[in-house]
Every structure is written in C-alpha cells, then in structure tokens.
Design a protein around this motif. Structure first.
Motif, PDB file in Angstrom:
ATOM      1  N   ALA A  66       0.894  -1.089   0.080  1.00 26.48           N
ATOM      2  CA  ALA A  66       0.065   0.062  -0.096  1.00 26.48           C
ATOM      3  C   ALA A  66       0.795   1.170   0.008  1.00 26.48           C
ATOM      4  O   ALA A  66       0.660   2.351  -0.691  1.00 26.48           O
ATOM      5  N   SER A  67       2.012   1.187   0.666  1.00 26.88           N
ATOM      6  CA  SER A  67       2.833   2.371   0.967  1.00 26.88           C
ATOM      7  C   SER A  67       3.600   2.690  -0.478  1.00 26.88           C
ATOM      8  O   SER A  67       3.430   3.770  -0.907  1.00 26.88           O
ATOM      9  N   VAL A  68       4.124   1.656  -1.032  1.00 26.80           N
ATOM     10  CA  VAL A  68       4.848   1.615  -2.621  1.00 26.80           C
ATOM     11  C   VAL A  68       3.746   2.232  -3.476  1.00 26.80           C
ATOM     12  O   VAL A  68       4.175   3.187  -4.236  1.00 26.80           O
ATOM     13  N   VAL A  69       2.369   1.924  -3.393  1.00 24.78           N
ATOM     14  CA  VAL A  69       1.557   2.554  -4.389  1.00 24.78           C
ATOM     15  C   VAL A  69       1.111   4.063  -3.869  1.00 24.78           C
ATOM     16  O   VAL A  69       1.046   4.637  -4.931  1.00 24.78           O
ATOM     17  N   ASN A  70       0.805   4.106  -2.835  1.00 23.00           N
ATOM     18  CA  ASN A  70       0.167   5.256  -2.353  1.00 23.00           C
ATOM     19  C   ASN A  70       1.325   6.435  -2.523  1.00 23.00           C
ATOM     20  O   ASN A  70       1.067   7.663  -2.663  1.00 23.00           O
ATOM     21  N   ARG A  71       2.420   6.242  -2.383  1.00 22.65           N
ATOM     22  CA  ARG A  71       3.645   6.989  -2.470  1.00 22.65           C
ATOM     23  C   ARG A  71       4.176   7.477  -3.895  1.00 22.65           C
ATOM     24  O   ARG A  71       5.018   7.782  -4.379  1.00 22.65           O
ATOM     25  N   ASP A  72       3.319   6.707  -4.741  1.00 23.03           N
ATOM     26  CA  ASP A  72       3.741   6.619  -6.087  1.00 23.03           C
ATOM     27  C   ASP A  72       5.239   6.170  -6.457  1.00 23.03           C
ATOM     28  O   ASP A  72       5.860   7.275  -7.476  1.00 23.03           O
ATOM     29  N   ALA A  73       5.574   5.138  -5.765  1.00 21.23           N
ATOM     30  CA  ALA A  73       7.089   5.051  -6.208  1.00 21.23           C
ATOM     31  C   ALA A  73       7.387   4.456  -7.584  1.00 21.23           C
ATOM     32  O   ALA A  73       6.628   3.848  -8.165  1.00 21.23           O
ATOM     33  N   ASP A  74       8.537   4.775  -8.099  1.00 20.88           N
ATOM     34  CA  ASP A  74       9.075   4.370  -9.228  1.00 20.88           C
ATOM     35  C   ASP A  74      10.138   3.175  -9.069  1.00 20.88           C
ATOM     36  O   ASP A  74       9.824   2.012  -9.899  1.00 20.88           O
ATOM     37  N   PHE A  75      10.732   2.911  -7.946  1.00 17.24           N
ATOM     38  CA  PHE A  75      11.091   1.809  -7.531  1.00 17.24           C
ATOM     39  C   PHE A  75      11.199   1.496  -6.122  1.00 17.24           C
ATOM     40  O   PHE A  75      11.130   2.440  -5.414  1.00 17.24           O
ATOM     41  N   ALA A  76      11.219   0.361  -5.901  1.00 18.48           N
ATOM     42  CA  ALA A  76      11.250  -0.201  -4.406  1.00 18.48           C
ATOM     43  C   ALA A  76      12.367  -0.965  -3.852  1.00 18.48           C
ATOM     44  O   ALA A  76      12.486  -2.236  -4.770  1.00 18.48           O
ATOM     45  N   GLY A  77      13.078  -0.987  -3.096  1.00 23.67           N
ATOM     46  CA  GLY A  77      14.145  -1.847  -2.363  1.00 23.67           C
ATOM     47  C   GLY A  77      13.460  -2.453  -1.289  1.00 23.67           C
ATOM     48  O   GLY A  77      13.272  -1.879  -0.066  1.00 23.67           O
ATOM     49  N   PHE A  78      13.823  -3.784  -0.918  1.00 26.99           N
ATOM     50  CA  PHE A  78      13.422  -4.341   0.441  1.00 26.99           C
ATOM     51  C   PHE A  78      14.810  -5.230   0.878  1.00 26.99           C
ATOM     52  O   PHE A  78      15.397  -5.988   0.038  1.00 26.99           O
ATOM     53  N   ASN A  79      14.898  -5.145   2.224  1.00 24.82           N
ATOM     54  CA  ASN A  79      16.223  -6.095   2.730  1.00 24.82           C
ATOM     55  C   ASN A  79      15.187  -6.817   3.785  1.00 24.82           C
ATOM     56  O   ASN A  79      14.608  -6.609   4.160  1.00 24.82           O
ATOM     57  N   GLU A  80      16.148  -7.989   4.302  1.00 22.67           N
ATOM     58  CA  GLU A  80      15.734  -8.708   4.913  1.00 22.67           C
ATOM     59  C   GLU A  80      14.309  -9.475   4.628  1.00 22.67           C
ATOM     60  O   GLU A  80      13.265  -9.483   5.433  1.00 22.67           O
ATOM     61  N   LEU A  81      14.247  -9.895   3.492  1.00 21.01           N
ATOM     62  CA  LEU A  81      12.873 -10.222   2.720  1.00 21.01           C
ATOM     63  C   LEU A  81      12.795 -11.849   2.657  1.00 21.01           C
ATOM     64  O   LEU A  81      13.657 -12.454   1.987  1.00 21.01           O
ATOM     65  N   CYS A  82      12.105 -12.659   3.112  1.00 17.53           N
ATOM     66  CA  CYS A  82      11.688 -14.026   2.994  1.00 17.53           C
ATOM     67  C   CYS A  82      11.187 -14.164   1.565  1.00 17.53           C
ATOM     68  O   CYS A  82      10.329 -13.489   0.793  1.00 17.53           O
TER      69      CYS A  82
END
Length: 314
Positions: A66-82
């Motif tokens: 929801a945050s990625v979409v609501n913030r209208d991100a072009d890129f998203a990076g995740f760390n410590e992801l299963c």
C-alpha cells in the motif's frame, strides 16, 4: 537525360529516407537517455525473519504494498525479505495495478538459501527490488564474504526503456572490517555502471552512518559542512541537504542504540539512497516515515523506517 536525372535524384531521396529510418531510432534512444527524468525511490528493511518469522499475513506485506502504491514509487527496495513475502508482494502489487508490466517488474536474490528451518521457515532470505516500469536482466553480485552464513549481495536491474537507468539495492554486513570491504565492492560496481554510461540509483541498509569515515569514499566533496569535510567520492545521499533535521546527515532510519552517536543526537541513519552527483539534473529530497505498529502479533512492523527519496537525473 532529364528523366534519368529525376530518377537518380529519386533514388538518392529514397536512400536518404532509408538511412534516416535506420539512424533515427539510435538518435532518439540517445536523446531519451540524456533527457532529465524524476524518480521516487522507496526503501525498507522489513526484518522479514527477525520480527515477522516469514509471515505474509501479519500486515507487513499489505502495508508495504500500500505504501509503495500510495507514495507513487518508481522503484522499491527491500532488505531482510523472505521468499514467501517477496512472492506475496509480487501478487499484491499486481493486484493494485502498480506495475506497467505485471510479468516483468520484480527481482529477488537470496543472501541465505532455502533449507535452514530457523530462517523464514526454511525459505530463502535476502534482497528484493521492484519497478513500476519493465526491467531488463538483473545483475546479482556477491559481496566479500564476512565469514557468516549470510552471503551478502548487491542486486541491480536496468529499466528496459532505453534510458540507461539502473536501480540497485543492497544490505551490507554489520561486521565493521567486512563492512568496509563490501562498501568498496558496491562503490566499484556503481562506478563501473557509470563508466558504461548508465545512471544508477541505489537504496539499502548500509549499516554505516553518514558521518562514518568509511563512507567518505561515497560522498562527494561538495558535501562540505561540519562533520562532513573529508569526502572523496562522487555521490550524494538524498537526505544530505536536510537543514530541518541534521545537515549532511538527515533523519534517523533505524531503531535501537547506534554504535556511534549521530552528530545531532538521536537514533541512527543507516538506510541510505544514493545518486551520482554528475547525474543530478534538478532537486532531490528524502524522508523517513514513522515505523508502523499495526502489524499483528509484534510491537512494531520493523526496526527500520521506510525511506522515500525523490531525485531528478540525466
């Protein structure tokens, strides 16, 4: 003779048209790559195993998507992801209509392979990146080994739109000696992309605060304020111009006790977004968001804040 001359001119015009048709796409591609463009980068170390135990149903995945979409991100990076959380994010972002190409917008690279039941219920664990626009082939670079079971990496993927733009994410070790070696490895790879004509944006958990000497080789000398006067690098961190919090440092991003007091006090900033100074074509800024406490069964959704940066680059 006149008719013959007309035919010859006609042939020349036809050849010119064919050549123009061959040359224009290359010229257009070059112009597209050189044009200024603005991107919003979203970054979060989600503590997918340490806090969530690999869960995809305790609210973290839903809130992240929801945050990625609501913030209208072009890129998203995740760390410590299963791995399961990564798969769930792919599904959630598709369902929300965020990616332009639902089949080609996400990449994952484990730093711990599947099979260890004490981590993510036996699933793989590592870094993930997502892009609103379609991606090209990912580069998966193993960083210098710190001697632990976790094999740290740098994960990068280019946009497939001809702009020579590449997004990377990484999670650097907490071991100080190997932290330096891994930072150097990442920086050298970024410089290699620059030499090849690419514009790179990198976000991740660097486990180093902006005022640490080991980041001097990242920050450009143009960042010359108290606590930041010995920089030798080529990059700007998107929060280093934040006069409202701590100039040169920015807002804190990680809970807990830092291993060195930040120059303006408070908690540590170790989640960073860098762009090469030579690529900057306009303003840049960055904010970190309060850590949500809405995930079920845990006191907080992470021990890191979400970090969001916006930058205009060539």
């Amino acid at each position: 003779m006149r008719l013959h001359g007309i035919r010859r001119r006609g042939v020349r015009l036809m050849l010119a048209g064919v050549l123009a048709g061959v040359l224009l796409p290359a010229a257009a591609t070059q112009a597209e790559a050189a044009a200024a463009r603005t991107y919003t980068v979203w970054q979060w170390n989600v503590a997918g195993n340490a806090i969530h135990g690999g869960s995809t149903t305790d609210g973290m995945v839903d809130q992240a998507a929801a945050s990625v979409v609501n913030r209208d991100a072009d890129f998203a990076g995740f760390n410590e992801l299963c791995q399961g959380q990564y798969n769930a994010l792919v599904s959630e972002l598709r369902a929300k209509g965020w990616p332009a190409d639902p089949q080609n917008f996400a990449r994952f690279e484990p730093s711990r392979q599947a099979g260890n039941s004490s981590v993510c219920h036996g699933e793989a664990f590592g870094n993930g990146l997502f892009s609103k626009r379609p991606l090209g082939a990912a580069a998966r670079i193993t960083l210098p080994d710190d001697g632990t079971a976790e094999k740290r990496n740098l994960l990068c993927a280019p946009l497939a739109d001809g702009t020579a733009t590449r997004f990377c994410t990484t999670h650097i070790t907490t071991n100080q000696s190997f932290n330096v070696a891994q930072l150097d490895s990442v920086r050298q790879k970024l410089e290699g992309y620059h030499t090849a004509g690419e514009t790179v944006l990198i976000a991740g958990d660097f486990n180093a605060q902006p005022h640490y000497g080991r980041l001097n080789s990242f920050y450009a000398p143009s960042l010359d304020v108290p606590n930041y006067s010995n920089n030798t690098g080529a990059y700007r961190e998107l929060d280093d111009n934040d006069t409202g919090n701590c100039l040169g440092y920015g807002e804190w991003t990680a809970d807990g006790t830092p291993d060195a007091t930040p120059p303006c006090g408070g908690k540590a900033k170790i989640d960073l977004i860098f762009a090469r100074e030579s690529a900057l074509a306009g303003p840049y800024s960055e904010d970190s968001l309060a850590i949500s406490t809405s995930c079920t069964g845990v006191p907080a959704c992470s021990d890191h804040r979400i970090v969001i940066g916006t930058v205009t680059v060539n």
